[in-house]
Design a protein around this motif. Structure first.
Motif, PDB file in Angstrom:
ATOM      1  N   LEU A   1       1.382 -18.165  -2.884  1.00  0.00           N
ATOM      2  CA  LEU A   1       1.094 -16.822  -3.357  1.00  0.00           C
ATOM      3  C   LEU A   1       1.747 -15.827  -2.411  1.00  0.00           C
ATOM      4  N   VAL A   2       2.510 -14.900  -2.971  1.00  0.00           N
ATOM      5  CA  VAL A   2       3.203 -13.914  -2.153  1.00  0.00           C
ATOM      6  C   VAL A   2       2.859 -12.522  -2.658  1.00  0.00           C
ATOM      7  N   GLU A   3       2.237 -11.740  -1.789  1.00  0.00           N
ATOM      8  CA  GLU A   3       1.873 -10.368  -2.136  1.00  0.00           C
ATOM      9  C   GLU A   3       2.988  -9.406  -1.744  1.00  0.00           C
ATOM     10  N   SER A   4       3.032  -8.301  -2.441  1.00  0.00           N
ATOM     11  CA  SER A   4       3.943  -7.213  -2.090  1.00  0.00           C
ATOM     12  C   SER A   4       3.350  -5.904  -2.592  1.00  0.00           C
ATOM     13  N   GLY A   5       3.909  -4.808  -2.097  1.00  0.00           N
ATOM     14  CA  GLY A   5       3.497  -3.500  -2.579  1.00  0.00           C
ATOM     15  C   GLY A   5       2.587  -2.723  -1.673  1.00  0.00           C
ATOM     16  N   GLY A   6       2.169  -3.346  -0.580  1.00  0.00           N
ATOM     17  CA  GLY A   6       1.322  -2.608   0.344  1.00  0.00           C
ATOM     18  C   GLY A   6       2.098  -1.499   1.039  1.00  0.00           C
ATOM     19  N   GLY A   7       1.374  -0.629   1.698  1.00  0.00           N
ATOM     20  CA  GLY A   7       2.009   0.466   2.403  1.00  0.00           C
ATOM     21  C   GLY A   7       1.010   1.539   2.748  1.00  0.00           C
ATOM     22  N   GLN A   8       1.520   2.703   3.024  1.00  0.00           N
ATOM     23  CA  GLN A   8       0.667   3.823   3.407  1.00  0.00           C
ATOM     24  C   GLN A   8       0.570   4.822   2.263  1.00  0.00           C
ATOM     25  N   VAL A   9      -0.631   5.313   2.058  1.00  0.00           N
ATOM     26  CA  VAL A   9      -0.866   6.284   0.994  1.00  0.00           C
ATOM     27  C   VAL A   9      -1.912   7.271   1.487  1.00  0.00           C
ATOM     28  N   GLN A  10      -1.877   8.469   0.977  1.00  0.00           N
ATOM     29  CA  GLN A  10      -2.860   9.469   1.370  1.00  0.00           C
ATOM     30  C   GLN A  10      -4.160   9.282   0.590  1.00  0.00           C
ATOM     31  N   ILE A  11      -5.221   9.812   1.143  1.00  0.00           N
ATOM     32  CA  ILE A  11      -6.512   9.785   0.457  1.00  0.00           C
ATOM     33  C   ILE A  11      -6.351  10.411  -0.919  1.00  0.00           C
ATOM     34  N   GLY A  12      -6.866   9.699  -1.921  1.00  0.00           N
ATOM     35  CA  GLY A  12      -6.738  10.166  -3.294  1.00  0.00           C
ATOM     36  C   GLY A  12      -5.484   9.668  -3.992  1.00  0.00           C
ATOM     37  N   GLY A  13      -4.616   9.005  -3.248  1.00  0.00           N
ATOM     38  CA  GLY A  13      -3.364   8.531  -3.807  1.00  0.00           C
ATOM     39  C   GLY A  13      -3.488   7.193  -4.514  1.00  0.00           C
ATOM     40  N   SER A  14      -2.346   6.690  -4.985  1.00  0.00           N
ATOM     41  CA  SER A  14      -2.305   5.438  -5.751  1.00  0.00           C
ATOM     42  C   SER A  14      -1.293   4.478  -5.143  1.00  0.00           C
ATOM     43  N   LEU A  15      -1.530   3.218  -5.414  1.00  0.00           N
ATOM     44  CA  LEU A  15      -0.641   2.167  -4.946  1.00  0.00           C
ATOM     45  C   LEU A  15      -0.779   0.990  -5.892  1.00  0.00           C
ATOM     46  N   LYS A  16       0.311   0.255  -6.087  1.00  0.00           N
ATOM     47  CA  LYS A  16       0.263  -0.925  -6.947  1.00  0.00           C
ATOM     48  C   LYS A  16       0.721  -2.139  -6.176  1.00  0.00           C
ATOM     49  N   LEU A  17      -0.136  -3.149  -6.133  1.00  0.00           N
ATOM     50  CA  LEU A  17       0.163  -4.401  -5.463  1.00  0.00           C
ATOM     51  C   LEU A  17       0.604  -5.448  -6.483  1.00  0.00           C
ATOM     52  N   SER A  18       1.450  -6.356  -6.020  1.00  0.00           N
ATOM     53  CA  SER A  18       1.909  -7.465  -6.862  1.00  0.00           C
ATOM     54  C   SER A  18       1.667  -8.785  -6.144  1.00  0.00           C
ATOM     55  N   CYS A  19       1.457  -9.817  -6.923  1.00  0.00           N
ATOM     56  CA  CYS A  19       1.296 -11.157  -6.372  1.00  0.00           C
ATOM     57  C   CYS A  19       2.062 -12.121  -7.256  1.00  0.00           C
ATOM     58  N   ALA A  20       2.965 -12.872  -6.647  1.00  0.00           N
ATOM     59  CA  ALA A  20       3.753 -13.863  -7.376  1.00  0.00           C
ATOM     60  C   ALA A  20       3.275 -15.255  -6.995  1.00  0.00           C
ATOM     61  N   ALA A  21       3.006 -16.066  -7.998  1.00  0.00           N
ATOM     62  CA  ALA A  21       2.507 -17.423  -7.769  1.00  0.00           C
ATOM     63  C   ALA A  21       3.584 -18.448  -8.108  1.00  0.00           C
TER      64      ALA A  21
END
Length: 131
Positions: A4-24
């Motif tokens: 399993l490999v995750e991606s998409g993490g990072g820094q975001v401000q309070i109230g912001g959005s982020l999308k993570l992905s996981c490839a199996a």
């Protein structure tokens, strides 16, 4: 084995959005049998269940603290699961882990692994929420 490999993490401000992905992937990975989940762990805290879905679709589960803000989705053809996170707050800064576990029941029965039954884990991706 299952990778399993995750991606998409990072820094975001309070109230912001982020999308993570996981490839199996892996010889032992059967997309028709697997439930996929996201967990998170902040420093000094226990690991927390976030969301889960079946790769075949049709069933999802969410932790109480993220209901209405996070959405888990899946791409059956690509063996991927995603986590769309909206309106993030500072307490949600953590390492987010993708996990997989087998489900005995065939697709269509609406079943997911028990939250303590996920046996395959990714390395995690850091999500930082700042003001």
């Amino acid at each position: 084995q299952v990778q399993l490999v995750e991606s998409g993490g990072g820094q975001v401000q309070i109230g912001g959005s982020l999308k993570l992905s996981c490839a199996a992937s892996g010889r032992s990975f059967n997309r028709n049998e697997m439930g996929m989940a996201w967990f998170r762990q902040a420093p000094g805290k226990e690991r927390e269940f976030v969301a889960a879905a079946r790769l075949t679709g049709g069933v999802t589960d969410y932790g109480d603290s993220v209901k209405g803000r996070f959405t888990i989705s899946e791409n059956y053809a690509r063996n991927k699961v995603y986590l769309q996170m909206n309106n993030l707050n500072s307490e949600e800064m953590a390492v987010y882990y993708c996990a997989a576990g087998r489900v005995k029941e065939p697709p269509g029965y609406g079943r997911l692994p028990y939250r303590n039954a996920y046996v395959y884990w990714g390395q995690g991706t850091q999500v930082t929420v700042s003001s």
